[in-house]
Design a protein around this motif. Structure first.
Motif, PDB file in Angstrom:
ATOM      1  N   ILE A 308      47.155  -1.609  -6.272  1.00 58.61           N
ATOM      2  CA  ILE A 308      46.466  -2.896  -6.127  1.00 58.61           C
ATOM      3  C   ILE A 308      44.960  -2.696  -6.077  1.00 58.61           C
ATOM      4  CG2 ILE A 308      46.030  -4.783  -4.495  1.00 58.61           C
ATOM      5  CD1 ILE A 308      49.037  -4.808  -3.933  1.00 58.61           C
ATOM      6  N   LEU A 309      44.508  -1.724  -5.314  1.00 61.07           N
ATOM      7  CA  LEU A 309      43.073  -1.462  -5.218  1.00 61.07           C
ATOM      8  C   LEU A 309      42.512  -0.966  -6.548  1.00 61.07           C
ATOM      9  CD1 LEU A 309      42.739   0.155  -1.671  1.00 61.07           C
ATOM     10  CD2 LEU A 309      42.204  -2.184  -2.376  1.00 61.07           C
ATOM     11  N   ALA A 310      43.297  -0.169  -7.270  1.00 58.15           N
ATOM     12  CA  ALA A 310      42.844   0.309  -8.585  1.00 58.15           C
ATOM     13  C   ALA A 310      42.679  -0.857  -9.558  1.00 58.15           C
ATOM     14  CB  ALA A 310      43.832   1.325  -9.140  1.00 58.15           C
ATOM     15  N   ILE A 311      43.619  -1.802  -9.532  1.00 57.80           N
ATOM     16  CA  ILE A 311      43.520  -2.976 -10.405  1.00 57.80           C
ATOM     17  C   ILE A 311      42.326  -3.832 -10.005  1.00 57.80           C
ATOM     18  CG2 ILE A 311      44.658  -5.135 -11.065  1.00 57.80           C
ATOM     19  CD1 ILE A 311      47.340  -3.664 -10.735  1.00 57.80           C
ATOM     20  N   ARG A 312      42.158  -4.036  -8.719  1.00 58.21           N
ATOM     21  CA  ARG A 312      41.058  -4.894  -8.263  1.00 58.21           C
ATOM     22  C   ARG A 312      39.689  -4.292  -8.578  1.00 58.21           C
ATOM     23  NH1 ARG A 312      37.583  -5.637  -4.465  1.00 58.21           N
ATOM     24  NH2 ARG A 312      38.213  -3.867  -3.195  1.00 58.21           N
ATOM     25  N   SER A 344      42.234  -7.402   3.576  1.00 56.65           N
ATOM     26  CA  SER A 344      41.149  -6.424   3.408  1.00 56.65           C
ATOM     27  C   SER A 344      41.120  -5.859   1.991  1.00 56.65           C
ATOM     28  CB  SER A 344      41.292  -5.289   4.426  1.00 56.65           C
ATOM     29  OG  SER A 344      42.354  -4.403   4.075  1.00 56.65           O
ATOM     30  N   TRP A 345      42.207  -6.000   1.230  1.00 58.88           N
ATOM     31  CA  TRP A 345      42.234  -5.556  -0.165  1.00 58.88           C
ATOM     32  C   TRP A 345      41.517  -6.560  -1.072  1.00 58.88           C
ATOM     33  CZ3 TRP A 345      48.263  -4.642  -0.194  1.00 58.88           C
ATOM     34  CH2 TRP A 345      48.572  -3.646   0.751  1.00 58.88           C
ATOM     35  N   GLN A 346      41.137  -7.692  -0.508  1.00 64.31           N
ATOM     36  CA  GLN A 346      40.386  -8.735  -1.214  1.00 64.31           C
ATOM     37  C   GLN A 346      41.082  -9.225  -2.490  1.00 64.31           C
ATOM     38  OE1 GLN A 346      36.044  -7.975  -1.433  1.00 64.31           O
ATOM     39  NE2 GLN A 346      36.436  -6.177  -0.146  1.00 64.31           N
ATOM     40  N   PRO A 347      42.322  -9.668  -2.367  1.00 66.09           N
ATOM     41  CA  PRO A 347      42.988 -10.238  -3.545  1.00 66.09           C
ATOM     42  C   PRO A 347      42.318 -11.544  -3.950  1.00 66.09           C
ATOM     43  CG  PRO A 347      44.241 -10.732  -1.564  1.00 66.09           C
ATOM     44  CD  PRO A 347      43.139  -9.800  -1.142  1.00 66.09           C
ATOM     45  N   THR A 348      42.584 -11.998  -5.159  1.00 64.06           N
ATOM     46  CA  THR A 348      42.069 -13.297  -5.600  1.00 64.06           C
ATOM     47  C   THR A 348      42.609 -14.404  -4.715  1.00 64.06           C
ATOM     48  OG1 THR A 348      42.187 -12.421  -7.858  1.00 64.06           O
ATOM     49  CG2 THR A 348      41.778 -14.782  -7.620  1.00 64.06           C
ATOM     50  N   GLU A 349      43.872 -14.256  -4.343  1.00 62.02           N
ATOM     51  CA  GLU A 349      44.513 -15.263  -3.496  1.00 62.02           C
ATOM     52  C   GLU A 349      45.555 -14.578  -2.639  1.00 62.02           C
ATOM     53  OE1 GLU A 349      47.436 -19.067  -4.275  1.00 62.02           O
ATOM     54  OE2 GLU A 349      45.611 -18.934  -5.487  1.00 62.02           O
ATOM     55  N   LEU A 350      45.666 -15.026  -1.402  1.00 66.52           N
ATOM     56  CA  LEU A 350      46.689 -14.514  -0.492  1.00 66.52           C
ATOM     57  C   LEU A 350      47.500 -15.691   0.023  1.00 66.52           C
ATOM     58  CD1 LEU A 350      48.095 -12.401   1.263  1.00 66.52           C
ATOM     59  CD2 LEU A 350      46.218 -12.644   2.926  1.00 66.52           C
ATOM     60  N   GLN A 351      48.796 -15.657  -0.246  1.00 64.08           N
ATOM     61  CA  GLN A 351      49.676 -16.719   0.245  1.00 64.08           C
ATOM     62  C   GLN A 351      50.359 -16.256   1.519  1.00 64.08           C
ATOM     63  OE1 GLN A 351      52.395 -18.558  -2.561  1.00 64.08           O
ATOM     64  NE2 GLN A 351      53.887 -18.952  -0.949  1.00 64.08           N
ATOM     65  N   LEU A 352      50.187 -17.028   2.577  1.00 66.66           N
ATOM     66  CA  LEU A 352      50.863 -16.757   3.839  1.00 66.66           C
ATOM     67  C   LEU A 352      52.024 -17.734   3.940  1.00 66.66           C
ATOM     68  CD1 LEU A 352      50.681 -15.011   6.422  1.00 66.66           C
ATOM     69  CD2 LEU A 352      49.409 -16.887   7.477  1.00 66.66           C
ATOM     70  N   GLY A 353      53.215 -17.258   3.557  1.00 63.93           N
ATOM     71  CA  GLY A 353      54.395 -18.112   3.558  1.00 63.93           C
ATOM     72  C   GLY A 353      55.216 -17.923   4.812  1.00 63.93           C
ATOM     73  N   PHE A 354      56.206 -18.776   4.995  1.00 61.48           N
ATOM     74  CA  PHE A 354      57.058 -18.726   6.171  1.00 61.48           C
ATOM     75  C   PHE A 354      58.510 -18.633   5.729  1.00 61.48           C
ATOM     76  CE2 PHE A 354      53.052 -20.300   7.450  1.00 61.48           C
ATOM     77  CZ  PHE A 354      52.868 -19.861   8.762  1.00 61.48           C
ATOM     78  N   LEU A 355      59.268 -17.787   6.402  1.00 59.18           N
ATOM     79  CA  LEU A 355      60.635 -17.473   6.000  1.00 59.18           C
ATOM     80  C   LEU A 355      61.467 -18.742   5.838  1.00 59.18           C
ATOM     81  CD1 LEU A 355      62.801 -15.296   5.493  1.00 59.18           C
ATOM     82  CD2 LEU A 355      63.271 -15.339   7.955  1.00 59.18           C
ATOM     83  N   LYS A 356      62.209 -18.793   4.733  1.00 59.16           N
ATOM     84  CA  LYS A 356      63.096 -19.905   4.454  1.00 59.16           C
ATOM     85  C   LYS A 356      64.520 -19.387   4.310  1.00 59.16           C
ATOM     86  CE  LYS A 356      59.435 -22.546   2.222  1.00 59.16           C
ATOM     87  NZ  LYS A 356      58.398 -21.655   2.797  1.00 59.16           N
ATOM     88  N   PHE A 357      65.456 -20.132   4.837  1.00 59.06           N
ATOM     89  CA  PHE A 357      66.866 -19.725   4.830  1.00 59.06           C
ATOM     90  C   PHE A 357      67.570 -20.412   3.663  1.00 59.06           C
ATOM     91  CE2 PHE A 357      65.268 -18.652   8.879  1.00 59.06           C
ATOM     92  CZ  PHE A 357      65.996 -17.549   9.297  1.00 59.06           C
ATOM     93  N   LEU A 358      67.400 -19.819   2.493  1.00 58.50           N
ATOM     94  CA  LEU A 358      67.925 -20.416   1.273  1.00 58.50           C
ATOM     95  C   LEU A 358      69.433 -20.221   1.167  1.00 58.50           C
ATOM     96  CD1 LEU A 358      65.159 -19.177  -1.187  1.00 58.50           C
ATOM     97  CD2 LEU A 358      65.241 -21.317   0.105  1.00 58.50           C
ATOM     98  N   ARG A 359      70.112 -21.238   0.702  1.00 58.93           N
ATOM     99  CA  ARG A 359      71.568 -21.153   0.515  1.00 58.93           C
ATOM    100  C   ARG A 359      71.884 -20.019  -0.453  1.00 58.93           C
ATOM    101  NH1 ARG A 359      73.877 -26.028   2.343  1.00 58.93           N
ATOM    102  NH2 ARG A 359      72.316 -27.682   2.647  1.00 58.93           N
ATOM    103  N   GLY A 360      72.846 -19.200  -0.066  1.00 60.32           N
ATOM    104  CA  GLY A 360      73.271 -18.103  -0.919  1.00 60.32           C
ATOM    105  C   GLY A 360      72.670 -16.763  -0.548  1.00 60.32           C
ATOM    106  N   ASN A 404      43.676 -21.076   3.292  1.00 58.76           N
ATOM    107  CA  ASN A 404      43.668 -21.865   2.061  1.00 58.76           C
ATOM    108  C   ASN A 404      42.339 -22.571   1.828  1.00 58.76           C
ATOM    109  OD1 ASN A 404      46.287 -21.164   1.361  1.00 58.76           O
ATOM    110  ND2 ASN A 404      47.200 -22.863   2.493  1.00 58.76           N
ATOM    111  N   LYS A 405      41.732 -23.063   2.899  1.00 58.10           N
ATOM    112  CA  LYS A 405      40.487 -23.823   2.745  1.00 58.10           C
ATOM    113  C   LYS A 405      39.269 -22.924   2.550  1.00 58.10           C
ATOM    114  CE  LYS A 405      42.599 -27.672   3.167  1.00 58.10           C
ATOM    115  NZ  LYS A 405      42.864 -28.467   1.942  1.00 58.10           N
ATOM    116  N   ILE A 406      39.240 -21.779   3.195  1.00 63.71           N
ATOM    117  CA  ILE A 406      38.060 -20.918   3.153  1.00 63.71           C
ATOM    118  C   ILE A 406      38.190 -19.817   2.103  1.00 63.71           C
ATOM    119  CG2 ILE A 406      36.626 -19.311   4.499  1.00 63.71           C
ATOM    120  CD1 ILE A 406      36.367 -22.247   5.296  1.00 63.71           C
ATOM    121  N   TYR A 407      39.373 -19.237   1.989  1.00 63.60           N
ATOM    122  CA  TYR A 407      39.551 -18.063   1.112  1.00 63.60           C
ATOM    123  C   TYR A 407      40.163 -18.451  -0.231  1.00 63.60           C
ATOM    124  CZ  TYR A 407      40.608 -13.258  -0.244  1.00 63.60           C
ATOM    125  OH  TYR A 407      40.661 -12.059  -0.914  1.00 63.60           O
TER     126      TYR A 407
END
Length: 551
Positions: A308-312, A344-360, A404-407
């Motif tokens: 990831i750091l090499a790509i960035r 700290s790896w400074q991605p273009t975007e970082l999604q902070l998601g929350f665990l979902k209990f998907l059927r299956g 989401n608003k700042i980064y």
């Protein structure tokens, strides 16, 4: 037995937004010889409007594509249709209903449900309903007959024999074009539906490249591959990347990849491509090895970070990284550690998601072991477990808002770059959390606010919390604010120093081309610090800016 009829068939997609087409419906239409009409709506449209629109088509069979975001609409519509027009047959399909067919057939009053991939099953169902074949021979079909629940064996279609439909999507050149080069995933992550099919199957490469070429020719804005591990097949990966490099004009291509599968050859190749048209989505989920083991996630974190750091550092490829809060064995400290490490790896975007209990998914088998509580309504999100309290999750939601608003908004690139480069923050998690509390204390309207208020409050917050660089940071926040305005914006700051535009003319004559001096005096904003002046022009709803040293 069902009555044999010549079906007028309508397939219905209720999308999150218009730009996100229901590609599954176009796949079904492309793989049957029967006449099928597709109707697409969005979740913002009322049940009544969609219902009346569908009834206006005089359908005999209605098919709904079912997902987390639209299942509530589908249930209401299906019941309404069946109550008012019981003669209309209804068929359901999609990931939301495929793993509890009995429940959803009863809940919706639908007649049929196709589990999993539907191209062959849907065509065979139409044949059976039109008198050419038996329902018992339709693969992956679930239905009731004489109050008895019947579930035919699931059979996956041969990807060499089915058509790929993206270019038949209505207005495809104006929307996100969804494309598959493969189906399935070789990994076994407990929270993911894709892990249920271990074998990866590939579409013929020439079909995929043909669609890519046409998308490039039509200047489709975004092509998003649906493959869960796009780089699992190195030949496909390199062939498609090289095609994009050779022929692309302006289309952005988005791929979900596994970063620790990238080898040295791929990394070196990526450094040579015109990568501003490429986006990689990479799931990190957690940097805690114990957590990854608990969900059967195999990843080499050391190699993943290096790649990831090499790509960035060596490319302009956009990196969208994902974390999931609430996985088994994850504590609050672990959540904070993962967040601080990955940002700290400074991605273009970082999604902070929350665990979902998907059927299956196998997460449902871990509910009791880890003391999970979660919402029984879509999107089935965690509310707490043995290690994370509700207050911990609420706190992480606050961090997500500021992230989401700042980064992720890209509203503060110069400010954040300065903060990163100078290592001004020990914990980004706590920094974002503190800013949320600061916004609340200053009566910030979280649901509706003016853009300038966010910039003003962020500048004020930085001044209070990073006092050593307070003036520099405020100067950068102002620059970011000016850069992201399309016309001369509202002023919210107090000038660092007074400076007249006429005193700058001799310093900027070469830099203002193709603007005129008249543009400078009428359509620019100047902000001066002790040593520099930042000048921003506004023309044709765009901002053009530069720094001028002051002597």
């Amino acid at each position: 037995m069902f009555e044999v009829i010549s079906m007028k068939t309508v397939l219905v997609g209720i999308n999150a937004k218009y730009i996100h087409p229901s590609i599954a419906l176009y796949q079904l239409k492309a793989n049957t010889s029967f006449e099928v009409k597709i109707k697409e709506f969005t979740i913002k449209e009322s049940i009544d409007k969609i219902y009346r629109d569908l009834i206006g088509e005089n359908p005999q069979l209605i098919g709904f594509s079912c997902y987390l975001w639209n299942i509530t609409h589908v249930i209401k519509l299906s019941r309404l249709l069946k109550n008012n027009h019981p003669e209309i047959k209804i068929v359901l399909g999609g990931p939301e209903v495929s793993y509890n067919a009995n429940h959803f057939l009863k809940e919706t009053k639908a007649d049929f449900l196709i589990r999993g991939e539907g191209e062959v099953a849907f065509s065979n169902l139409l044949m059976a309903l039109n008198g050419d074949g038996e329902l018992s021979n339709v693969p992956s079909l679930s239905y009731f007959r004489d109050d008895r629940f019947i579930q035919n064996p699931m059979i996956l279609p041969d990807l060499n024999k089915i058509n790929i439909a993206p270019l038949s999507v209505t207005d495809y050149h104006k929307r996100i074009l969804y494309l598959e080069s493969s189906r399935g995933c070789p990994f076994d992550c407990s929270y993911c539906l894709s892990s249920l099919e271990k074998r990866v199957r590939f579409f013929p490469l020439e079909k995929v490249t043909g669609i890519i070429k046409e998308a490039i020719k039509k200047r489709v804005p975004i092509v998003k591959f649906l493959d869960r591990t796009f780089n699992i097949n190195k030949k496909y990966f390199l062939t498609i990347l090289k095609l994009i490099e050779e022929e692309n004009i302006a289309t952005v291509f988005q791929f979900e990849i596994v970063a620790d599968l990238l080898d040295k050859e791929i990394i070196e190749y990526l450094s040579t491509v015109n990568s501003r048209f490429i986006r990689f989505e990479i799931g990190i989920q957690s940097t805690n090895e114990e957590v990854n083991v608990a969900v059967n996630r195999r990843q080499n974190l050391k190699l993943l970070k290096e790649n990831i750091l090499a790509i960035r550092q060596n490319t302009n490829i956009e990196l969208h990284l994902d974390l999931i809060v609430g996985l088994p064995s994850e504590t609050k400290d672990s959540v904070i550690s993962s967040f601080n490490e990955v940002i700290s790896w400074q991605p273009t975007e970082l999604q902070l998601g929350f665990l979902k209990f998907l059927r299956g998914t196998r997460m449902l088998d871990l509910v009791e072991e880890f003391g999970y509580k979660y919402s029984k309504n879509p999107p089935y999100e965690i509310t707490r477990n043995d290690l994370l309290k509700e207050s911990d999750l609420t706190e992480s939601k606050k961090v997500e808002f500021v992230l989401n608003k700042i980064y992720n908004s890209k509203w503060f690139p110069k400010t954040l770059l300065f903060i990163f480069v100078n290592n001004l923050i020990d914990s980004y998690y706590h920094f974002f959390l503190a800013f949320y509390d600061y916004l609340k204390a200053n009566k910030f309207s979280f649901s509706s606010y003016q853009r300038d208020s966010l910039y003003r409050l962020f500048a004020s917050f930085l001044k209070d919390n990073i006092s050593e660089y307070s003036q520099k940071l405020e100067f950068l926040v102002i620059q970011d604010y000016l850069d992201r305005s399309k016309t001369r914006p509202k002023k919210w700051w107090i000038d660092f120093r007074k400076i007249e535009k006429k005193d700058l003319v001799s310093l900027i004559e070469e830099k203002i081309k193709p603007f005129t001096k008249e543009d400078f005096f009428r359509n620019s904003v100047v902000v001066a610090s002790k040593d520099e002046a930042y000048i921003c022009f506004y023309k044709n709803f765009s901002a053009y800016s530069f720094l001028v040293p002051l002597h």
